[in-house]
Design a protein around this motif. Structure first.
Motif, PDB file in Angstrom:
ATOM      1  N   GLU A   2       0.838  -1.185   0.000  1.00 15.43           N
ATOM      2  CA  GLU A   2       0.000   0.000   0.000  1.00 15.43           C
ATOM      3  C   GLU A   2       0.882   1.247   0.000  1.00 15.43           C
ATOM      4  O   GLU A   2       2.096   1.169   0.251  1.00 15.43           O
ATOM      5  CB  GLU A   2      -0.911  -0.003   1.229  1.00 15.43           C
ATOM      6  CG  GLU A   2      -1.846  -1.214   1.293  1.00 15.43           C
ATOM      7  CD  GLU A   2      -2.688  -1.206   2.546  1.00 15.43           C
ATOM      8  OE1 GLU A   2      -2.781  -0.136   3.200  1.00 15.43           O
ATOM      9  OE2 GLU A   2      -3.250  -2.263   2.885  1.00 15.43           O
ATOM     10  N   ILE A   3       0.250   2.382  -0.271  1.00 17.53           N
ATOM     11  CA  ILE A   3       0.992   3.643  -0.316  1.00 17.53           C
ATOM     12  C   ILE A   3       1.700   3.904   1.013  1.00 17.53           C
ATOM     13  O   ILE A   3       2.836   4.394   1.051  1.00 17.53           O
ATOM     14  CB  ILE A   3       0.046   4.812  -0.660  1.00 17.53           C
ATOM     15  CG1 ILE A   3      -0.552   4.619  -2.060  1.00 17.53           C
ATOM     16  CG2 ILE A   3       0.788   6.147  -0.575  1.00 17.53           C
ATOM     17  CD1 ILE A   3       0.469   4.556  -3.164  1.00 17.53           C
ATOM     18  N   ARG A   4       1.041   3.581   2.130  1.00 14.44           N
ATOM     19  CA  ARG A   4       1.652   3.808   3.444  1.00 14.44           C
ATOM     20  C   ARG A   4       2.944   3.008   3.610  1.00 14.44           C
ATOM     21  O   ARG A   4       3.899   3.461   4.268  1.00 14.44           O
ATOM     22  CB  ARG A   4       0.655   3.481   4.549  1.00 14.44           C
ATOM     23  CG  ARG A   4       0.182   2.036   4.577  1.00 14.44           C
ATOM     24  CD  ARG A   4      -1.013   1.853   5.519  1.00 14.44           C
ATOM     25  NE  ARG A   4      -1.509   0.482   5.479  1.00 14.44           N
ATOM     26  CZ  ARG A   4      -1.161  -0.461   6.338  1.00 14.44           C
ATOM     27  NH1 ARG A   4      -0.300  -0.167   7.309  1.00 14.44           N
ATOM     28  NH2 ARG A   4      -1.669  -1.671   6.258  1.00 14.44           N
ATOM     29  N   HIS A   5       2.978   1.824   2.993  1.00  9.84           N
ATOM     30  CA  HIS A   5       4.192   1.004   3.059  1.00  9.84           C
ATOM     31  C   HIS A   5       5.332   1.668   2.288  1.00  9.84           C
ATOM     32  O   HIS A   5       6.485   1.672   2.729  1.00  9.84           O
ATOM     33  CB  HIS A   5       3.926  -0.388   2.491  1.00  9.84           C
ATOM     34  CG  HIS A   5       2.950  -1.186   3.295  1.00  9.84           C
ATOM     35  ND1 HIS A   5       2.037  -2.042   2.730  1.00  9.84           N
ATOM     36  CD2 HIS A   5       2.749  -1.245   4.639  1.00  9.84           C
ATOM     37  CE1 HIS A   5       1.319  -2.603   3.687  1.00  9.84           C
ATOM     38  NE2 HIS A   5       1.731  -2.134   4.854  1.00  9.84           N
ATOM     39  N   LEU A   6       4.995   2.215   1.124  1.00 14.61           N
ATOM     40  CA  LEU A   6       6.023   2.882   0.312  1.00 14.61           C
ATOM     41  C   LEU A   6       6.570   4.112   1.024  1.00 14.61           C
ATOM     42  O   LEU A   6       7.778   4.386   0.995  1.00 14.61           O
ATOM     43  CB  LEU A   6       5.431   3.266  -1.045  1.00 14.61           C
ATOM     44  CG  LEU A   6       4.922   2.113  -1.924  1.00 14.61           C
ATOM     45  CD1 LEU A   6       4.354   2.647  -3.230  1.00 14.61           C
ATOM     46  CD2 LEU A   6       6.043   1.110  -2.205  1.00 14.61           C
ATOM     47  N   ARG A   7       5.679   4.869   1.668  1.00 18.03           N
ATOM     48  CA  ARG A   7       6.129   6.055   2.405  1.00 18.03           C
ATOM     49  C   ARG A   7       7.034   5.643   3.570  1.00 18.03           C
ATOM     50  O   ARG A   7       8.016   6.323   3.885  1.00 18.03           O
ATOM     51  CB  ARG A   7       4.917   6.838   2.911  1.00 18.03           C
ATOM     52  CG  ARG A   7       4.132   7.535   1.806  1.00 18.03           C
ATOM     53  CD  ARG A   7       3.203   8.604   2.380  1.00 18.03           C
ATOM     54  NE  ARG A   7       2.577   9.386   1.314  1.00 18.03           N
ATOM     55  CZ  ARG A   7       1.319   9.251   0.926  1.00 18.03           C
ATOM     56  NH1 ARG A   7       0.540   8.351   1.507  1.00 18.03           N
ATOM     57  NH2 ARG A   7       0.818  10.000  -0.033  1.00 18.03           N
ATOM     58  N   LEU A   8       6.688   4.545   4.216  1.00 20.63           N
ATOM     59  CA  LEU A   8       7.493   4.042   5.321  1.00 20.63           C
ATOM     60  C   LEU A   8       8.899   3.690   4.853  1.00 20.63           C
ATOM     61  O   LEU A   8       9.907   4.112   5.466  1.00 20.63           O
ATOM     62  CB  LEU A   8       6.819   2.818   5.939  1.00 20.63           C
ATOM     63  CG  LEU A   8       7.644   2.016   6.950  1.00 20.63           C
ATOM     64  CD1 LEU A   8       7.986   2.876   8.165  1.00 20.63           C
ATOM     65  CD2 LEU A   8       6.916   0.759   7.372  1.00 20.63           C
ATOM     66  N   ILE A  63      15.107  -2.273  -4.154  1.00 20.13           N
ATOM     67  CA  ILE A  63      14.118  -2.440  -5.229  1.00 20.13           C
ATOM     68  C   ILE A  63      12.813  -1.731  -4.856  1.00 20.13           C
ATOM     69  O   ILE A  63      12.213  -1.012  -5.662  1.00 20.13           O
ATOM     70  CB  ILE A  63      13.867  -3.942  -5.494  1.00 20.13           C
ATOM     71  CG1 ILE A  63      15.113  -4.596  -6.064  1.00 20.13           C
ATOM     72  CG2 ILE A  63      12.679  -4.118  -6.448  1.00 20.13           C
ATOM     73  CD1 ILE A  63      14.997  -6.113  -6.221  1.00 20.13           C
ATOM     74  N   VAL A  64      12.395  -1.949  -3.600  1.00 13.21           N
ATOM     75  CA  VAL A  64      11.160  -1.308  -3.137  1.00 13.21           C
ATOM     76  C   VAL A  64      11.315   0.213  -3.099  1.00 13.21           C
ATOM     77  O   VAL A  64      10.415   0.959  -3.487  1.00 13.21           O
ATOM     78  CB  VAL A  64      10.753  -1.838  -1.747  1.00 13.21           C
ATOM     79  CG1 VAL A  64       9.542  -1.065  -1.211  1.00 13.21           C
ATOM     80  CG2 VAL A  64      10.429  -3.325  -1.822  1.00 13.21           C
ATOM     81  N   LEU A  65      12.478   0.699  -2.658  1.00 15.75           N
ATOM     82  CA  LEU A  65      12.711   2.143  -2.581  1.00 15.75           C
ATOM     83  C   LEU A  65      12.659   2.784  -3.965  1.00 15.75           C
ATOM     84  O   LEU A  65      12.083   3.871  -4.132  1.00 15.75           O
ATOM     85  CB  LEU A  65      14.055   2.428  -1.926  1.00 15.75           C
ATOM     86  CG  LEU A  65      14.431   3.913  -1.829  1.00 15.75           C
ATOM     87  CD1 LEU A  65      13.415   4.671  -0.985  1.00 15.75           C
ATOM     88  CD2 LEU A  65      15.846   4.083  -1.277  1.00 15.75           C
ATOM     89  N   ILE A  71       6.652   6.095  -7.625  1.00 21.51           N
ATOM     90  CA  ILE A  71       5.200   6.107  -7.406  1.00 21.51           C
ATOM     91  C   ILE A  71       4.780   7.304  -6.558  1.00 21.51           C
ATOM     92  O   ILE A  71       3.804   7.998  -6.874  1.00 21.51           O
ATOM     93  CB  ILE A  71       4.753   4.790  -6.748  1.00 21.51           C
ATOM     94  CG1 ILE A  71       4.956   3.627  -7.716  1.00 21.51           C
ATOM     95  CG2 ILE A  71       3.285   4.877  -6.308  1.00 21.51           C
ATOM     96  CD1 ILE A  71       4.743   2.255  -7.104  1.00 21.51           C
ATOM     97  N   LEU A  72       5.518   7.577  -5.467  1.00 24.90           N
ATOM     98  CA  LEU A  72       5.162   8.695  -4.597  1.00 24.90           C
ATOM     99  C   LEU A  72       5.329  10.037  -5.307  1.00 24.90           C
ATOM    100  O   LEU A  72       4.537  10.966  -5.103  1.00 24.90           O
ATOM    101  CB  LEU A  72       6.004   8.655  -3.327  1.00 24.90           C
ATOM    102  CG  LEU A  72       5.716   7.472  -2.395  1.00 24.90           C
ATOM    103  CD1 LEU A  72       6.703   7.456  -1.228  1.00 24.90           C
ATOM    104  CD2 LEU A  72       4.285   7.513  -1.883  1.00 24.90           C
ATOM    105  N   CYS A  73       6.352  10.132  -6.148  1.00 26.51           N
ATOM    106  CA  CYS A  73       6.546  11.358  -6.932  1.00 26.51           C
ATOM    107  C   CYS A  73       5.377  11.579  -7.888  1.00 26.51           C
ATOM    108  O   CYS A  73       4.867  12.686  -8.019  1.00 26.51           O
ATOM    109  CB  CYS A  73       7.864  11.285  -7.691  1.00 26.51           C
ATOM    110  SG  CYS A  73       8.218  12.754  -8.683  1.00 26.51           S
ATOM    111  N   GLU A  74       4.946  10.497  -8.524  1.00 28.39           N
ATOM    112  CA  GLU A  74       3.819  10.588  -9.447  1.00 28.39           C
ATOM    113  C   GLU A  74       2.540  10.980  -8.710  1.00 28.39           C
ATOM    114  O   GLU A  74       1.737  11.792  -9.196  1.00 28.39           O
ATOM    115  CB  GLU A  74       3.623   9.244 -10.156  1.00 28.39           C
ATOM    116  CG  GLU A  74       2.552   9.238 -11.232  1.00 28.39           C
ATOM    117  CD  GLU A  74       2.909  10.082 -12.438  1.00 28.39           C
ATOM    118  OE1 GLU A  74       1.977  10.570 -13.120  1.00 28.39           O
ATOM    119  OE2 GLU A  74       4.123  10.278 -12.689  1.00 28.39           O
ATOM    120  N   LEU A  75       2.346  10.432  -7.528  1.00 24.80           N
ATOM    121  CA  LEU A  75       1.165  10.772  -6.729  1.00 24.80           C
ATOM    122  C   LEU A  75       1.184  12.252  -6.324  1.00 24.80           C
ATOM    123  O   LEU A  75       0.154  12.930  -6.365  1.00 24.80           O
ATOM    124  CB  LEU A  75       1.102   9.898  -5.478  1.00 24.80           C
ATOM    125  CG  LEU A  75       0.583   8.476  -5.650  1.00 24.80           C
ATOM    126  CD1 LEU A  75       0.700   7.708  -4.337  1.00 24.80           C
ATOM    127  CD2 LEU A  75      -0.866   8.478  -6.133  1.00 24.80           C
TER     128      LEU A  75
END
Length: 300
Positions: A2-8, A63-65, A71-75
């Motif tokens: 989820e987005i929260r995971h990516l931000r974490l 890889i996740v980073l 993705i976060l930049c696009e959001l």
């Protein structure tokens, strides 16, 4: 994920610890630890090495980073674009009107409107239809200018102005000296209309049909300049709005005559989706329409 995971992952990778990431993510250390364990369990791989109380990315974590940053930049760009659109910083107004061949009021409108909203573009949808509201419902336009209210529950009709319809004839025409025309005056004339069906033509619907009168002939011509030349040549009579006719009356070769003793008037409306009222520039554009077309300046 989820987005929260990516931000974490992004924040922990930047700060090096869950404790330092707490303030940026507005979560407790235990909540962040739970989320990190959740994503690592889901992916089946550790994302950080624990080295001297510091969290360092593993190969899987890198890889996740990489994905998280993209993705976060696009959001963020999407959120910014939407905020600018709603706030009027950027956007497009797609417009159509039943009298689409006459847009001599558009340049002055665009100049005034762009002073307040310089990044809003105005596009004209040059479609000839008896049901312009359908273009709204199909998502092809943002505002429709119409002269008849219809029952569409999702649309809102903003009052624009009232205009008077007049008959345009050559100044040498036998009708030119009359103070006003009645239905019977059209019986021996070729009536030039913009388009079919006949019941959509104001003078036919409101004056001729109730009196049981038919013109000698009906001719459909959509280009206003061509209509004017036909009238000048004595090949027909055209009924049009006084404000539309005014630019063509300057050389006095044509005469405008009121229709019926009381006059023939129409009400015009700007139609848009109810939910679009949150976009201030659309409402502002409607105020500019009133000012530039009818001379009713109420721009806020």
């Amino acid at each position: 994920m989820e987005i929260r995971h990516l931000r974490l992952v992004k924040e922990v990778a930047s700060k090096g610890s869950l404790t330092k990431a707490m303030d940026a993510l507005f979560l407790s250390q235990s909540a962040l630890s739970h989320q990190l364990k959740e994503i690592e369990t889901q992916l089946g791989a550790p994302l950080f090495h624990r080295i001297n109380k510091r969290l360092v990315l593993t190969g899987a974590g890198k890889i996740v980073l990489d994905s998280a940053e993209k993705i976060l930049c696009e959001l963020e760009q999407t959120e910014l674009s939407v905020k600018k659109y709603v706030g009027g910083d950027t956007g497009t107004i797609r417009l159509t009107t039943q009298c689409y061949t006459t847009y001599h009021w558009l340049p002055s409108l665009m100049i005034d409107f762009n002073k307040e909203f310089p990044k809003i573009e105005i596009e004209i949808y040059p479609d000839d239809t008896d049901h312009t509201e359908k273009l709204l419902l199909n998502g092809k336009i943002d505002i429709a200018i119409v002269s008849e209210k219809r029952n569409y529950p999702n649309l809102h009709y903003h009052d624009l102005f009232e205009d008077e319809m007049v008959a345009i004839v050559p100044s040498s025409h036998k009708l030119a000296k009359k103070k006003y025309l009645n239905a019977k005056d059209f019986a021996d004339e070729t009536l030039i209309i913009h388009s079919y069906p006949l019941h959509s033509v104001e003078v036919i619907r409101s004056v001729l049909m109730p009196a049981g009168v038919q013109p000698k002939k009906v001719m459909s011509i959509q280009v206003t300049e061509a209509v004017i030349e036909m009238v000048k040549a004595g090949l027909g009579v055209k009924v049009m709005a006084q404000w539309m006719a005014t630019p063509y009356l300057k050389d006095r070769s044509l005469t405008a005559i009121p229709i019926t003793k009381k006059g023939l008037f129409r009400n015009w409306y700007a139609v848009m989706f109810d939910k679009q009222e949150s976009q201030q520039y659309l409402l502002n554009f409607i105020d500019h329409l009133k000012c530039n077309i009818a001379g009713i300046c109420e721009v806020k």
